[in-house]
Design an enzyme around this catalytic site. Structure first.
Site, PDB file in Angstrom:
ATOM      1  N   LYS A 266       0.858  -1.190   0.000  1.00  0.00           N
ATOM      2  CA  LYS A 266       0.000   0.000   0.000  1.00  0.00           C
ATOM      3  C   LYS A 266       0.888   1.231   0.000  1.00  0.00           C
ATOM      4  CE  LYS A 266      -1.987  -2.014   3.685  1.00  0.00           C
ATOM      5  NZ  LYS A 266      -3.398  -2.111   3.466  1.00  0.00           N
TER       6      LYS A 266
ATOM      7  N   THR B 194      -8.846  -1.654   0.257  1.00  0.00           N
ATOM      8  CA  THR B 194      -9.476  -2.515  -0.743  1.00  0.00           C
ATOM      9  C   THR B 194      -8.567  -3.696  -1.056  1.00  0.00           C
ATOM     10  OG1 THR B 194      -8.656  -0.912  -2.347  1.00  0.00           O
ATOM     11  CG2 THR B 194     -11.022  -0.890  -1.904  1.00  0.00           C
TER      12      THR B 194
ATOM     13  N   LYS C 189      -9.050  -7.977  -1.851  1.00  0.00           N
ATOM     14  CA  LYS C 189      -8.449  -8.767  -2.947  1.00  0.00           C
ATOM     15  C   LYS C 189      -7.724  -9.992  -2.401  1.00  0.00           C
ATOM     16  CE  LYS C 189      -7.929  -4.369  -5.188  1.00  0.00           C
ATOM     17  NZ  LYS C 189      -7.065  -3.186  -5.244  1.00  0.00           N
TER      18      LYS C 189
HETATM   19  C1  F58 Z   1      -7.910   5.554   0.053  1.00  0.00           C
HETATM   20  N1  F58 Z   1      -7.489   6.896  -0.084  1.00  0.00           N
HETATM   21  C2  F58 Z   1      -8.064   5.170   1.520  1.00  0.00           C
HETATM   22  N2  F58 Z   1      -6.152   8.534  -0.931  1.00  0.00           N
HETATM   23  O1  F58 Z   1      -6.834   5.391   2.181  1.00  0.00           O
HETATM   24  C3  F58 Z   1      -8.450   3.707   1.623  1.00  0.00           C
HETATM   25  O2  F58 Z   1      -8.700   3.355   2.931  1.00  0.00           O
HETATM   26  C4  F58 Z   1      -9.696   3.461   0.781  1.00  0.00           C
HETATM   27  O3  F58 Z   1      -9.953   2.100   0.709  1.00  0.00           O
HETATM   28  C5  F58 Z   1      -9.508   3.987  -0.624  1.00  0.00           C
HETATM   29  O4  F58 Z   1      -9.141   5.355  -0.600  1.00  0.00           O
HETATM   30  C6  F58 Z   1     -10.753   3.863  -1.462  1.00  0.00           C
HETATM   31  O5  F58 Z   1     -11.841   4.371  -0.790  1.00  0.00           O
HETATM   32  C7  F58 Z   1      -6.590   7.242  -1.007  1.00  0.00           C
HETATM   33  O6  F58 Z   1      -6.194   6.460  -1.847  1.00  0.00           O
HETATM   34  C8  F58 Z   1      -5.093   9.040  -1.571  1.00  0.00           C
HETATM   35  O7  F58 Z   1      -4.386   8.387  -2.300  1.00  0.00           O
HETATM   36  C9  F58 Z   1      -4.798  10.486  -1.309  1.00  0.00           C
HETATM   37  C10 F58 Z   1      -4.939  11.262  -2.582  1.00  0.00           C
HETATM   38  C11 F58 Z   1      -4.557  12.715  -2.369  1.00  0.00           C
HETATM   39  C12 F58 Z   1      -3.197  12.858  -1.829  1.00  0.00           C
HETATM   40  C13 F58 Z   1      -3.057  12.083  -0.550  1.00  0.00           C
HETATM   41  C14 F58 Z   1      -3.418  10.628  -0.745  1.00  0.00           C
END
Ligand code: F58
Length: 919
Positions: A591, A702, A706
Site C-alpha cells: 500500500k 481494498t 483482494k
Molecule cells: C484511500 N485513499 C483510503 N487517498 O486510504 C483507503 O482506505 C480506501 O480504501 C480507498 O481510498 C478507497 O476508498 C486514497 O487512496 C489518496 O491516495 C490520497 C490522494 C490525495 C493525496 C493524498 C493521498
C-alpha cells in the site's frame, strides 16, 4: 473577321464547353449512407483475428514481417481490440442517447487502471481465439500481455477503486462515464538507491503509443484562469449579473479510453483531458531568437497535465495542483452540458441527465463552476441554480486524516478564479444564515461549520463545500461512515441528517480473481459447475461446503504454491534474492507508505524476529516457521517521514537477508515500483497480508478484499473494511488484534500525558536502542522516526506492538496446521461475495445516483429474425424472407445503427441485388 478574332471565338467556345462540363457524379447528401456503410462487427474467428493483427502491423505501426517482434505484436493485437471497442462504444453511446437514460459521471483526479489488454480480451471472451491467432505467429498470448506497461494515471486506493467501478459499470450495463486527467508522466517510477532510499524518476509511459486511448481531436474546450469580474444590469430582469473575463486560456483536449464490460457489448468511456496551449509557439519571439520564450506558453499549459499530485510543499506546486483540479472539472462540466444539449434537452434537466460523483475533494470546484455556468451563462436565478447543483452532485470521502482534508487559501482562489471565490462566499453566506438560526453557542457552531476557516491563513474547507453542495455524502466502509457522521462531520450530520450514507467499497472479481489468478478461477468454476460467480460473486458462498474437503484443500493449496513459485522466480530475477517457497509463509503488506498504515510497526517486528532467531540454538532454529516479509509501496515525494520508513525497511532487509545465521528462516523483501501489475503477481501468491493501520485511520482498504478473494488470510486491526470482512467471512477466519477506534483517543492522551517512551514495552525500547546504535546505518539517519515513537507516538505503535507480535506468532503456528489454515482460507474466500464492486455500484446506483442498467439489445433475442447469436452472419443464413424483413424494418426506420451493423452483410447483399436488377 480577322484571324485573331476568329481564334478568340474558338477559344470562347472551348471555355464555354469547359464551364458547362457536367459534374460527373451528382452531389447529394444521402443521410443513411454513412450509417449503412459502417463496418460490420469484426469477425472473431482466429483467422480473422490474424488478418486484423497483420493489417495493423502493416498500416498502423508500421512494421514489416522482419521487424515483427513481440512488442509490435502487442501493439498490433491491441489495435485490433481497440477497433472492436470503438464499434461497440459507438453503438453504446448511440443507444444511451436514443433511450435518454440517466448516466453516472464519475470525476476522479486519478484512475489506477493497470494493464488493459488481458482484461479486455477476457471481458470480450476472446482469450482462446487470440491465443490461437498469436500461436500462429510464434507468440504466447501470456508473453504478449507482458509487453504492456501500466498507464501512469493513478496512485492509490481511491484511484484503483475508480478503476474497479468502471469495470463494474460496464459489466452491469450502467450508462456511465469516467472523467479524469491524462497525465504525461503520472506519479513517478520508483527505484531503490544504494543507501536504501526511494529514488523518483519520471514515468515516461507515453513514449510509445498507448493503443487503448483514442485521442479525440474534435473535442477541444477552452479553459480560463485569472482575470476579472464584470458587473452589469440584465436588460430583461433588471437584476445585477456577473460575468467572468479570464485573462488566460488553455485548451482541454479529450482522450478516450473505452471500457469493455464482461460478457456484454456495453462499452463505456473514460474521458481524460490533456492540456494544450492556445498558441503552440510564439512566432515573433522565435524569429527574434528567443527560443525558450517562444515555447513558454506551451510548456506552462503542458505542466497542468504533466504529473499527478505535483509536490505541494512549495507555493508553485500548490498553485499547479489547484489549476489541475479546476481544469478537470471545467472541461468535464462543459462536456456533460454539451452532451445534454445534444439531446435537445434544457439545462433544467441536468439532474435527470447526469449524476455527478465527486471522488474525494479534488473535484469540489465543480460546485462553484456549475453554479457559475447556471447563473452567468444560463441566466438562472440563484434558487434554480443552487437546486440544480445540489441535485446533480454527490461526494465520496476517502479519508478522515485532518492533514489530508483539503483546504485552499482564499488568496490563491481569488487570484486564479475570482468569480468562483465570490460564489463560494455567497454559498457560505447563505448556508451560515441557516446555521446561525440553530447556533445557540455564541457563534461557535457557525465558526465550526463555516466553509471558510480563519487559522494561520484564510482557507476554504473543500470537504465542507462538497458536503453543502451535494445531495448525498458517503463514507467507504461502515466504521468510516460512522466516524464521518459522529466525529469528523458531526455538525453537518446533525444539520443534514439524511445526507450521509454508507457505501462500503468493493473490488472487481474480473481483474482481482478471474484474470490475476486463472488457476483458482478454473478451480472455482469447475467446483461450482458454473462461472456465474464472475458477475455475481455471491455464488462463492457455495464453496463453504468444500472448506474441509481434503481433496479440495489440496487443490486449493497447490494453486497457492503454483502462484508463490511465480513470485519466487520474479524476486530471484529482479532482485537477485533467493527466497524459499514450499512451507514458507509469504507475508505481504502492499500500500502507499504512510505513518498511519504502520509499515514502520511491520519492520520493527521484523527486527524483533530477527533478533529472536539470532539468539536461538541450532535445535530451536529447526522449529522456526519460515517466513518472507514482503513490503511494497510508494511514498509521496514530499513526505519525508514516509521516505525514511522506506529507507529503514531496505536497510533492515539488507542486514537480515545477508546474515548467515538467519539463512532461509526469515527474509525481508522490499519490492520497488509497486503497481497494479505487481499486485496481480503478489496477491494470488500471498498466505497472509497485513492491514495494520491505527484503528479509525484507514477509511476502508481494498487490497484486504483482494487478498481474501484469493485465499489469503488477513492479519489486521479493527479498522476499515477489515471489520466487515470479519463479519462476512467469520471472525475466526481473520487474525485480528488490537483495540477499537473508540479506545484510540485515550491511548493517545496517555502518550501525551506520560510520554510514549515511558509506556513503551521493553522489547520495543531495546529495538529502538539497536537502531540508534547504528545497526542499520548511521544513528542520526532514523532519529526523527524514533523521536516520534518515543515522544507522542501519534499512531500508537508502542501500544500495539506486543499484541501485533503475538498475533504474528499465532499466524505462524496456525500455518503449521494445514487443515485449519486451508479451511480458514477457503471460508474467507467463500464469505467474500459481498466485497464485489458489483454490489457497491448497485448501492451507488440505487441510493445515490438513481440510474438503471441499459443493456444494448441482445442480437440473439431478435425474435423477428430468429438468426441466433452469430455475427458476422454467414451467407448461408441469409434467405430472401429474412432479407425482406430486414429491408422492411430499415424502411420503416425501426432499426438503429447497431442493427444495421450486425445485419450489414445482408443489407449490402440486398443492395448488390438491387443494382443487378437495375442493370
Ligand atoms: C484511500 N485513499 C483510503 N487517498 O486510504 C483507503 O482506505 C480506501 O480504501 C480507498 O481510498 C478507497 O476508498 C486514497 O487512496 C489518496 O491516495 C490520497 C490522494 C490525495 C493525496 C493524498 C493521498
Amino acid at each position: 473577321m480577322s484571324n485573331n478574332e476568329e481564334k478568340q471565338k474558338k477559344i470562347n467556345k472551348l471555355v464555354e464547353e469547359l464551364e458547362s462540363s457536367k459534374q460527373k457524379y451528382k452531389i447529394e447528401k444521402k443521410p443513411l449512407l454513412v450509417e449503412n456503410l459502417l463496418s460490420p462487427y469484426l469477425g472473431s474467428d482466429f483467422k480473422n483475428l490474424q488478418k486484423q493483427i497483420v493489417y495493423h502491423l502493416e498500416h498502423t505501426l508500421p512494421r514489416n514481417t522482419k521487424t515483427f517482434q513481440s512488442f509490435g505484436t502487442y501493439l498490433a493485437t491491441s489495435y485490433t481490440i481497440r477497433d472492436r471497442l470503438l464499434q461497440l462504444s459507438h453503438d453504446t453511446q448511440k443507444y444511451y442517447n436514443e433511450k435518454k437514460v440517466k448516466q453516472a459521471c464519475y470525476i476522479s483526479i486519478e484512475y489506477l487502471m493497470g494493464r488493459f489488454l488481458r482484461n479486455a480480451v477476457l471481458n470480450l471472451n476472446l482469450e482462446e481465439k487470440y491465443e490461437q491467432a498469436l500461436a500462429g505467429f510464434g507468440y504466447a498470448l501470456e508473453d504478449i500481455y507482458d509487453e504492456e506497461q501500466d498507464p501512469a494515471l493513478g496512485n492509490g486506493g481511491l484511484g484503483r477503486l475508480a478503476a474497479c467501478f468502471l469495470d463494474t459499470l460496464a459489466t452491469h450495463n450502467y450508462p456511465a462515464w469516467g472523467y479524469g486527467l491524462r497525465y504525461n508522466y503520472g506519479l513517478f517510477r520508483q527505484s531503490i538507491g544504494s543507501e536504501g532510499e526511494q529514488v523518483e524518476k519520471t514515468d515516461v509511459w507515453l513514449q510509445f503509443p498507448y493503443p487503448f486511448m483514442v485521442e479525440n481531436h474534435f473535442l477541444r474546450i477552452p479553459i480560463g484562469f485569472y482575470g476579472s469580474i464584470e458587473t452589469y444590469v440584465d436588460e430583461k430582469t433588471k437584476g445585477t449579473r456577473f460575468k467572468w473575463h479570464p485573462s488566460e486560456y488553455v485548451i482541454a483536449q479529450a482522450n478516450d479510453i473505452l471500457i469493455p464490460g464482461y460478457g456484454t457489448d456495453n462499452t463505456n468511456t473514460l474521458r481524460l483531458w490533456s492540456c494544450r496551449p492556445i498558441e503552440e509557439l510564439d512566432f515573433d519571439k522565435f524569429s527574434l531568437g528567443d527560443f525558450k520564450g517562444a515555447s513558454e506558453n506551451r510548456l506552462n499549459a503542458e505542466n497542468i497535465t504533466n504529473v499527478l499530485y505535483p509536490n505541494d510543499n512549495e507555493v508553485a506546486g500548490k498553485e499547479l495542483r489547484f489549476k489541475q483540479q479546476y481544469f478537470l472539472v471545467a472541461a468535464t462540466l462543459h462536456d456533460i452540458i454539451r452532451r445534454l444539449k445534444e439531446q435537445k434537452r434544457t439545462i433544467y434537466e441536468l439532474p435527470d441527465f447526469a449524476a455527478v460523483q465527486l471522488n474525494d475533494t479534488h473535484p469540489t470546484l465543480a460546485i462553484p463552476e456549475l453554479l457559475r455556468i447556471l447563473l452567468d451563462e444560463e441566466m438562472l436565478t440563484w434558487e434554480e441554480a443552487w437546486d440544480i447543483t445540489q441535485r446533480t452532485f454527490s461526494y465520496t470521502n476517502h479519508t478522515i486524516l485532518p492533514e489530508a482534508l483539503e483546504r485552499w487559501p482564499v488568496k490563491l482562489i481569488s487570484h486564479l478564479l475570482p468569480r468562483h471565490m465570490q460564489l463560494i462566499e455567497a454559498i457560505n453566506w447563505k448556508f451560515l444564515e441557516k446555521v446561525r438560526k440553530i447556533d445557540k453557542n455564541n457563534g461557535e457552531l457557525t465558526k465550526k461549520m463555516s466553509l471558510i476557516e480563519n487559522s494561520w491563513d484564510t482557507l476554504v474547507r473543500m470537504a465542507w463545500l462538497a458536503i453543502v453542495g451535494s445531495h448525498k455524502v458517503n463514507g467507504v466502509s461502515g466504521i468510516h461512515t460512522n466516524i464521518l457522521k459522529n466525529i469528523v462531520f458531526q455538525d453537518f450530520h446533525s444539520f443534514y441528517p439524511n445526507k450521509f450514507v454508507n457505501v462500503t467499497n468493493g473490488v472487481t472479481p474480473r481483474r482481482w480473481l478471474h484474470a490475476c489468478n486463472p488457476k483458482l478461477s478454473e478451480l472455482i468454476t469447475s467446483t461450482l459447475k458454473s462461472n456465474d460467480w464472475i458477475y455475481d460473486l455471491a455464488h462463492l458462498s457455495k464453496l463453504r461446503e468444500y472448506a474441509e474437503n481434503e481433496d479440495f484443500q489440496l487443490k486449493w493449496a497447490a494453486i497457492k504454491t503454483f502462484n508463490k513459485r511465480k513470485l519466487q522466480a520474479y524476486v530471484k530475477k529482479e532482485l537477485k534474492i533467493d527466497i524459499g517457497c514450499d512451507g514458507v509463509i509469504y507475508d505481504i503488506q502492499i500500500k502507499r507508505i504512510h505513518e498511519y498504515k504502520r509499515q514502520l510497526m511491520n519492520v520493527l517486528a521484523s527486527i524483533h524476529f530477527y533478533l529472536k532467531i539470532k539468539k536461538m540454538s541450532k535445535e530451536e532454529k529447526t522449529k522456526v516457521q519460515k517466513r518472507v516479509s514482503f513490503i511494497a509501496g510508494k511514498a509521496a515525494p514530499g513526505y519525508l517521514v514516509a521516505k525514511k520508513i522506506i529507507k529503514l525497511i531496505n536497510r533492515v532487509s539488507n542486514v537480515i537477508n545477508n546474515d548467515p545465521e538467519i539463512g532461509d528462516l526469515f527474509k525481508v523483501v522490499y519490492l520497488p515500483n509497486y503497481s497494479v501489475t505487481l499486485a496481480e503477481l503478489l496477491i494470488p501468491a500471498t498466505d497472509v497480508s497485513e492491514h495494520i493501520s491505527t484503528p479509525g485511520c484507514e477509511a476502508s482498504g481494498t487490497s484486504n478484499m483482494k487478498f481474501v478473494l484469493n485465499g489469503g488470510l488477513i492479519l489486521g486491526t479493527l479498522d476499515g473494511a477489515n471489520l466487515e470482512i470479519m463479519e462476512n467471512s467469520g471472525e475466526e477466519n481473520v487474525f485480528a488484534f488490537g483495540i477499537t477506534s473508540k479506545e484510540v483517543p485515550q491511548v493517545k492522551q496517555r502518550n501525551i500525558e506520560q510520554g510514549a517512551w515511558n509506556l513503551m514495552p521493553e522489547e520495543l525500547q531495546s529495538i529502538l536502542g539497536i537502531i540508534e546504535e547504528g545497526k542499520f546505518g548511521e544513528a542520526d539517519e532514523f532519529r526523527g522516526l524514533l523521536e516520534e515513537l518515543k515522544g507522542v507516538d501519534r499512531y500508537i505503535t508502542g501500544h500495539d506492538f506486543i499484541p501485533y507480535i503475538k498475533e504474528l506468532e499465532n499466524v505462524m503456528s496456525t500455518y503449521q496446521k494445514p487443515h485449519k489454515w486451508w479451511k480458514m482460507s477457503i471460508l474467507g474466500c467463500a464469505g467474500s461475495g459481498w466485497l464485489s464492486s458489483d454490489r457497491t455500484i448497485k448501492e451507488y446506483a440505487e441510493k445515490i445516483w438513481g440510474i438503471k442498467p441499459c443493456p444494448l439489445p441482445k442480437i440473439e433475442s431478435d425474435k423477428e429474425l430468429g438468426l441466433g447469436n452469430s455475427f458476422p452472419l454467414k451467407e448461408k443464413q441469409i434467405d430472401q424472407k429474412k432479407v425482406n424483413i430486414i429491408k422492411k424494418l430499415i424502411k420503416d426506420q425501426k432499426t438503429n445503427e447497431r442493427f444495421r451493423r450486425v445485419y450489414s452483410i445482408m443489407y449490402q447483399i440486398e443492395e448488390e441485388n438491387e443494382k443487378d436488377e437495375k442493370n
